[in-house]
Design an enzyme around this catalytic site. Structure first.
Site: not given
Ligand code: ADP
Ligand code: ADP
Ligand code: ZN
Length: 214
Positions: A127, A171, A13, A160, A88
């Site tokens: 990542r 998660r 995302k 992270r 979320r």
């Molecule tokens: P990822 O990109 O791997 O899905 P995020 O960076 O979006 O992770 O989120 C990291 C953490 O921040 C989540 O596991 C949660 O604890 C918190 N978080 C982020 N967005 C929200 C939300 N909309 N509501 C509640 N918690 C959130």
């Molecule tokens: P999210 O925001 O949904 O948690 P990220 O954008 O941080 O996800 O992506 C999660 C991991 O996967 C990162 O290390 C990113 O560089 C990698 N990644 C993102 N898109 C792709 C893809 N299309 N194919 C393979 N790896 C990807």
């Protein structure tokens, strides 16, 4: 162009949202980034959020919703924005619909980036993130030009704390329980679009652009 990104943690995302934001000149609003920024700066919000983030749980809606409601009505959001990591859960989704409705606005696209759980753990372990500008890389799939260094700002990349395997599992559970129901929620609102997130980054991006330009 008001966009919501849906998908499991690690689905891509953030990676896609950053590219869409750049291409269309709209802000990329990531609640995860907002919490991490507050954490780094030692704010009250950051301290409260950390407790939940470390465990892989959702930060309570009371701490999350208002931040988003304030952000999406700022001047730079007039042309649209891309929400990454919010909503979320269903209450957050309803909250967003309500504040938008009151302003006579709505979400135009909810883009679900589909990636099966099996692929997620591998993505998360590789990542790497820039603690300065928020750029995201993958050690194998999307490596920075210079190992361990952010292409954009030259800062040393980090892993992270919540990307370790146990927290990722938690998660994913939270995702299936709380977040996945939003897919049906946005389907009913008639704005759901689905892309295959297992494709290479550029192909996912092309699919999203097609949807937005249709
Ligand atoms: P990822 O990109 O791997 O899905 P995020 O960076 O979006 O992770 O989120 C990291 C953490 O921040 C989540 O596991 C949660 O604890 C918190 N978080 C982020 N967005 C929200 C939300 N909309 N509501 C509640 N918690 C959130
Ligand atoms: P999210 O925001 O949904 O948690 P990220 O954008 O941080 O996800 O992506 C999660 C991991 O996967 C990162 O290390 C990113 O560089 C990698 N990644 C993102 N898109 C792709 C893809 N299309 N194919 C393979 N790896 C990807
Ligand atoms: Zn950087």
């Amino acid at each position: 162009m008001k966009i919501v990104m849906l998908g499991a943690p690690g689905a891509g995302k953030g990676t896609q949202a950053a590219r869409i934001a750049e291409k269309y000149g709209i802000p990329h609003i990531s609640t995860g980034d907002i919490f991490r920024y507050n954490l780094k700066n030692g704010t009250e919000l950051g301290k409260k959020a950390k407790e939940y983030m470390d465990k892989g749980e959702l930060v309570p809606d009371e701490l999350t919703c208002e931040i988003v409601a304030d952000r999406i009505f700022m001047d730079d959001c007039a042309k649209g924005y891309i929400l990454d990591g919010f909503p979320r859960n269903i209450p957050q989704g309803r909250y967003l619909t309500d504040v938008l409705t009151k302003a006579d606005q709505k979400i135009d696209f909810a883009i679900d980036v589909e990636v099966p759980d099996e692929n997620i753990v591998k993505r998360m372990s590789g990542r790497r993130a820039c603690p300065n500008c928020g750029a995201t890389y993958h050690i194998v799939n999307i490596p920075p030009k210079k190992e361990g260094i952010c292409d954009t700002c030259g800062t040393e990349l980090i892993q992270r704390a919540d990307d370790k395997a146990e927290t990722v599992k938690k998660r994913l559970d939270v995702y299936h329980d709380a977040t996945q129901p939003l897919i049906d929620y946005y389907k009913e609102l008639g704005v759901l679009k689905t892309v295959d997130g297992t494709q290479p980054m550029n192909d996912v991006f092309e699919d999203i652009c097609k949807i937005l330009e249709d």
